[in-house]
Write an enzyme that holds these catalytic residues in place. Structure first.
Site: not given
Ligand code: KIV
Length: 286
Positions: A47-48, A116, A185
């Site tokens: 979704d970046s 994810k 992350e």
């Protein structure tokens, strides 16, 4: 030769065999095709997308329809790498029925092979339900961009022992819930190493040091395909395609303005008789 198909079980075996896993994000047909040709093990339709393709300031405005639309383009392009699609903001926090029907759309319409989602122990029940429905889940902890406003910014996680303990507990709970892999992350090297050692599922790091079982980078970051984005400490840039594109387009503009494009070799010419109507022969000469 048909590219070797990646699966969640193969990915787990790669961890067991000590083979590093490469993952890159992609959001459309050409980027996915190039990623496959370059030999990546998995493609994340992240979704970046919101930040690097759609021009939003965060991932929050990205919709389920956006993710499906882009996943379709990616899955049309590739047959080897495992395609994993992000469940966007708030699409897995309502009822289980709604979550499962959102997951079903990503799998059925987008043709992804896995989803994810972000979060720790608090989403373990959701992970378990999705896995029970037959859909592989990649988990994501550390800096979770969908909770940006709660975290208070893009901050490195796991710096103190309380945060580190929570990250490890979250990772163990997600593995227990059935996740096949977990993204770490922006966490410290030390906690990424601990988590990687304690889990039997692969850890895929981004800004999480060298001890993870695999690494993921955002397509636009690693290739410098972004306009005006600030460089990130954890990103290594491998090409500067933004600059190449800008240079190519500015040369096109220059050639149009100077009338040096199109040149004769880019033009089409009519048959002699028809050209005669315009006072030209078939080569286009007057
Ligand atoms: O959306 C995304 O690209 C991601 C990666 C940064 C892991 O979640």
């Amino acid at each position: 030769m048909e590219p070797k198909k990646m699966s969640t079980t193969r990915m787990k075996k790669m961890k067991a065999d000590g083979v590093p896993i490469s993952v890159v994000t992609a959001y459309d047909y050409p980027s996915a095709k190039l990623a496959e040709e370059a030999g990546v093990d998995a493609i994340l339709v992240g979704d970046s997308l919101g930040n690097v393709v759609l021009g939003y300031e965060s991932t929050l405005p990205v919709t389920l329809d956006d993710m499906i639309y882009h996943t379709k383009a990616v899955t049309r392009a590739v047959s080897g790498p495992l395609v994993i699609t992000d469940l966007p903001f708030m699409t897995y926090h309502g009822s289980l029925d709604t979550t499962l029907s959102n997951v079903a759309r990503i799998m059925r319409e987008g043709m992804a092979k896995a989803v994810k989602l972000e979060g720790g122990r608090e989403v373990a029940g959701t992970v378990e339900a999705i896995v029970k429905a037959g859909v592989p889940v990649m988990a994501h902890i550390g800096l979770t961009p969908q909770s940006l406003h709660q975290i208070g910014g893009y901050k490195v996680q796991g710096k103190n022992s309380e945060q580190a303990r929570k990250l490890l507990d979250d990772a163990l709970a997600l593995e227990q819930a059935g996740a096949f892999a977990i993204v770490l992350e922006l966490v410290t090297d030390e906690i990424a190493e601990q988590i990687t050692k304690r889990l039997s599922i692969p850890t895929i790091g981004i800004g999480a040091g060298a001890h993870c079982d695999g690494q993921v980078l955002v397509f636009h970051d690693l290739l410098q395909y972004a306009s005006g984005a600030a460089p990130k400490k954890f990103v290594k840039t491998y090409a500067d395609i933004g600059n190449d594109i800008r240079k190519g387009i500015s040369e096109f503009v220059r050639d149009v303005k100077s009338r040096s494009f199109p040149a004769p070799e880019h033009s089409f010419h009519a048959e002699l008789e028809i050209a005669g109507l315009y006072g030209k022969d078939s080569s286009g000469r007057e």
